[in-house]
Scaffold this active site. Sequence first.
Site, PDB file in Angstrom:
ATOM      1  N   LYS A  57       0.830  -1.201   0.000  1.00  0.00           N
ATOM      2  CA  LYS A  57       0.000   0.000   0.000  1.00  0.00           C
ATOM      3  C   LYS A  57       0.871   1.261   0.000  1.00  0.00           C
ATOM      4  O   LYS A  57       0.626   2.218  -0.729  1.00  0.00           O
ATOM      5  CB  LYS A  57      -0.887  -0.017   1.250  1.00  0.00           C
ATOM      6  CG  LYS A  57      -2.338   0.363   0.986  1.00  0.00           C
ATOM      7  CD  LYS A  57      -3.086   0.463   2.292  1.00  0.00           C
ATOM      8  CE  LYS A  57      -4.137  -0.615   2.433  1.00  0.00           C
ATOM      9  NZ  LYS A  57      -4.861  -0.541   3.708  1.00  0.00           N
TER      10      LYS A  57
ATOM     11  N   CYS B 206     -18.981  -0.381   6.614  1.00  0.00           N
ATOM     12  CA  CYS B 206     -19.384   0.257   7.879  1.00  0.00           C
ATOM     13  C   CYS B 206     -20.710  -0.230   8.435  1.00  0.00           C
ATOM     14  O   CYS B 206     -20.743  -0.842   9.494  1.00  0.00           O
ATOM     15  CB  CYS B 206     -19.435   1.774   7.694  1.00  0.00           C
ATOM     16  SG  CYS B 206     -17.807   2.486   7.529  1.00  0.00           S
TER      17      CYS B 206
ATOM     18  N   LYS C 188     -21.086  -4.081   9.625  1.00  0.00           N
ATOM     19  CA  LYS C 188     -20.218  -4.494  10.756  1.00  0.00           C
ATOM     20  C   LYS C 188     -20.450  -3.602  11.981  1.00  0.00           C
ATOM     21  O   LYS C 188     -20.291  -4.061  13.108  1.00  0.00           O
ATOM     22  CB  LYS C 188     -18.742  -4.516  10.344  1.00  0.00           C
ATOM     23  CG  LYS C 188     -18.121  -3.168  10.076  1.00  0.00           C
ATOM     24  CD  LYS C 188     -16.860  -2.930  10.870  1.00  0.00           C
ATOM     25  CE  LYS C 188     -16.218  -1.626  10.453  1.00  0.00           C
ATOM     26  NZ  LYS C 188     -15.938  -0.699  11.516  1.00  0.00           N
TER      27      LYS C 188
ATOM     28  N   GLY D 226     -24.824  -2.418   2.368  1.00  0.00           N
ATOM     29  CA  GLY D 226     -23.614  -3.225   2.480  1.00  0.00           C
ATOM     30  C   GLY D 226     -22.479  -2.282   2.810  1.00  0.00           C
ATOM     31  O   GLY D 226     -22.691  -1.211   3.375  1.00  0.00           O
TER      32      GLY D 226
ATOM     33  N   GLY E 166     -34.673  -1.362  -1.775  1.00  0.00           N
ATOM     34  CA  GLY E 166     -33.943  -2.140  -2.780  1.00  0.00           C
ATOM     35  C   GLY E 166     -33.285  -3.338  -2.142  1.00  0.00           C
ATOM     36  O   GLY E 166     -33.834  -3.917  -1.196  1.00  0.00           O
TER      37      GLY E 166
ATOM     38  N   LEU F  64     -17.517  10.242   7.072  1.00  0.00           N
ATOM     39  CA  LEU F  64     -17.473  10.321   5.602  1.00  0.00           C
ATOM     40  C   LEU F  64     -18.150   9.123   4.946  1.00  0.00           C
ATOM     41  O   LEU F  64     -18.184   8.025   5.488  1.00  0.00           O
ATOM     42  CB  LEU F  64     -16.032  10.450   5.114  1.00  0.00           C
ATOM     43  CG  LEU F  64     -15.039   9.318   5.369  1.00  0.00           C
ATOM     44  CD1 LEU F  64     -15.146   8.212   4.338  1.00  0.00           C
ATOM     45  CD2 LEU F  64     -13.627   9.892   5.350  1.00  0.00           C
TER      46      LEU F  64
HETATM   47  C1  UDX Z   1     -21.822   4.973   5.874  1.00  0.00           C
HETATM   48  C2  UDX Z   1     -22.348   6.228   6.574  1.00  0.00           C
HETATM   49  O1  UDX Z   1     -23.298   6.876   5.745  1.00  0.00           O
HETATM   50  C3  UDX Z   1     -21.191   7.164   6.890  1.00  0.00           C
HETATM   51  O2  UDX Z   1     -21.661   8.302   7.604  1.00  0.00           O
HETATM   52  C4  UDX Z   1     -20.161   6.407   7.721  1.00  0.00           C
HETATM   53  O3  UDX Z   1     -19.041   7.233   7.985  1.00  0.00           O
HETATM   54  C5  UDX Z   1     -19.707   5.143   7.015  1.00  0.00           C
HETATM   55  O4  UDX Z   1     -20.854   4.344   6.687  1.00  0.00           O
HETATM   56  P1  UDX Z   1     -21.038   4.399   3.380  1.00  0.00           P
HETATM   57  O5  UDX Z   1     -20.810   3.015   3.876  1.00  0.00           O
HETATM   58  O6  UDX Z   1     -20.009   5.051   2.519  1.00  0.00           O
HETATM   59  O7  UDX Z   1     -21.270   5.388   4.617  1.00  0.00           O
HETATM   60  O8  UDX Z   1     -22.369   4.365   2.518  1.00  0.00           O
HETATM   61  P2  UDX Z   1     -23.846   4.915   2.621  1.00  0.00           P
HETATM   62  O9  UDX Z   1     -24.045   5.996   1.648  1.00  0.00           O
HETATM   63  O10 UDX Z   1     -24.245   5.170   4.016  1.00  0.00           O
HETATM   64  O11 UDX Z   1     -24.648   3.638   2.085  1.00  0.00           O
HETATM   65  C6  UDX Z   1     -24.559   2.403   2.774  1.00  0.00           C
HETATM   66  C7  UDX Z   1     -25.357   1.352   2.080  1.00  0.00           C
HETATM   67  O12 UDX Z   1     -26.740   1.606   2.225  1.00  0.00           O
HETATM   68  C8  UDX Z   1     -25.112   1.224   0.573  1.00  0.00           C
HETATM   69  O13 UDX Z   1     -25.029  -0.152   0.256  1.00  0.00           O
HETATM   70  C9  UDX Z   1     -26.335   1.866  -0.045  1.00  0.00           C
HETATM   71  O14 UDX Z   1     -26.639   1.308  -1.296  1.00  0.00           O
HETATM   72  C10 UDX Z   1     -27.400   1.513   0.981  1.00  0.00           C
HETATM   73  N1  UDX Z   1     -28.550   2.432   1.002  1.00  0.00           N
HETATM   74  C11 UDX Z   1     -28.361   3.735   1.314  1.00  0.00           C
HETATM   75  C12 UDX Z   1     -29.828   1.952   0.742  1.00  0.00           C
HETATM   76  O15 UDX Z   1     -30.026   0.757   0.455  1.00  0.00           O
HETATM   77  N2  UDX Z   1     -30.892   2.811   0.796  1.00  0.00           N
HETATM   78  C13 UDX Z   1     -30.730   4.117   1.130  1.00  0.00           C
HETATM   79  O16 UDX Z   1     -31.745   4.834   1.172  1.00  0.00           O
HETATM   80  C14 UDX Z   1     -29.439   4.596   1.385  1.00  0.00           C
END
Ligand code: UDX
Length: 439
Positions: free
Chosen positions: A37, A263, A266, A260, A256, A153
């Site tokens: 990395k 974050c 887990k 996943g 939907g 983030l």
């Molecule tokens: C998340 C948190 O939003 C963020 O604040 C934290 O720091 C890290 O975890 P992230 O994992 O990048 O961020 O993605 P996020 O935009 O939250 O989406 C997570 C999952 O939820 C994705 O698989 C997305 O497709 C799904 N999702 C999101 C839905 O199925 N429906 C929604 O309405 C929103």
Amino acid sequence: MVVKVSVIGLGYLGATHATAMAELGHEVIGIEIDSKKLEQLSGGSIPFHEPGLEQAFSRNLSSGHIKLSSDFASLASADLHFICVGTPQRQGSDAADTSYVVSAAKALASHLRPDSVVAGKSTVPVGTAAELKDVMSEIAGFEVNLAWNPEFLREGTALEDSLRPDRIVVGAWNEHSVGVLKTAYAPILNHGTPFLVLDVPTAELVKVAANAFLATKISFINAMAEVAEVSGADAVALANAIGYDERIGNKFLRTGIGFGGGCLPKDIRGFMARAEELGVGSAVDFLKDVDAINLRRRDRVVELAKQELGSLSAKRVTMLGISFKPDSDDLRDSPALEISQRLAKAGATVTVHDPVSLEALAEKDPSLGREAELIEAVREAELVILGTEWKQYREADPELLGSLVAKKTVIDGRNVLDVARWQQAGWKVIALGRSIENA
Ligand code: UDX
């Protein structure tokens, strides 16, 4: 005022945070112990897909605002140290694995001065910071100024979220730590961003509580989708209608195949495990259902595929999008990946298309078919499944795609396709949570 900062761990969080700190004008030393990395980063490239990050990172690397090393001794001159290493799910358990945080804290401790400040950004079980403070203070020989400063983030908008956060949360044991962090974040705070100073356990909890709430919101609407599917209702219209209530809001109600990523899944599991350890497991027992509802959406797609194709043996299925969300090549706990693997296991010939994640897929699961051209990916498909809502799929021409497939059936796993347009082009559209009449 320029602050000398170190960032320990240059994965998703650390690489973004180091770049953000440099963008704010600080002098950054990044520590990464993974030699592969580090080599990649030293060449100016970021080992994952994140829009805009690589340009900003390499610009700061070339100008000397970011320096990189694998040696903790090189961070000794920094005044503020951010711990950004991962806390993945522990093997064979729901709990978070904090061993990387503990190792980083120990390695850092012997290079600290009494006025140095350490800010943990990793997502940790509540109570971790207090333990780390003791471990570090013992090694350092004085009481270490440790603070907890969670990061919110999102992948896909990581740098933007770091530079323009909704709020900055700091949990600290003393004023000095708060002051140094305030100086580092001053350029952001000058724009009026709320700066919340909390006790340390609350700061640790803010992150997992926020993620638990977001996961619950998604699973709530996906639970409604289950009801909608058997009652002729439409969960997309339902989400829209309840979202007008300001107390509910319309964000994070997209129904939907569920959530996943590295974050949400887990973090809710780790939260349940920690609550259990603290003797209050029942307080967050509902997160089991949140997790179960989320995973049932994946079962539903496999079931729908079987309904459409009968036996899956040797059936050609095309998965559009494999990352857990668009603008990312992260496959951790990706619903689209799990569905693809289950279909393949049941005998289907699965071809995956994704604008940026095929390389990551080749590493993670080379057994799935990969095709970089959308047109080739859908050729002769008997079922198309939209697994990740990349813009390219929303804008795809259903007439053209329809002329290539063997059977015009699409499962919209993210509810983003223009149903009328796809139906006009002769497609049977199956959308999760919606009872769509097809001709
Ligand atoms: C998340 C948190 O939003 C963020 O604040 C934290 O720091 C890290 O975890 P992230 O994992 O990048 O961020 O993605 P996020 O935009 O939250 O989406 C997570 C999952 O939820 C994705 O698989 C997305 O497709 C799904 N999702 C999101 C839905 O199925 N429906 C929604 O309405 C929103």
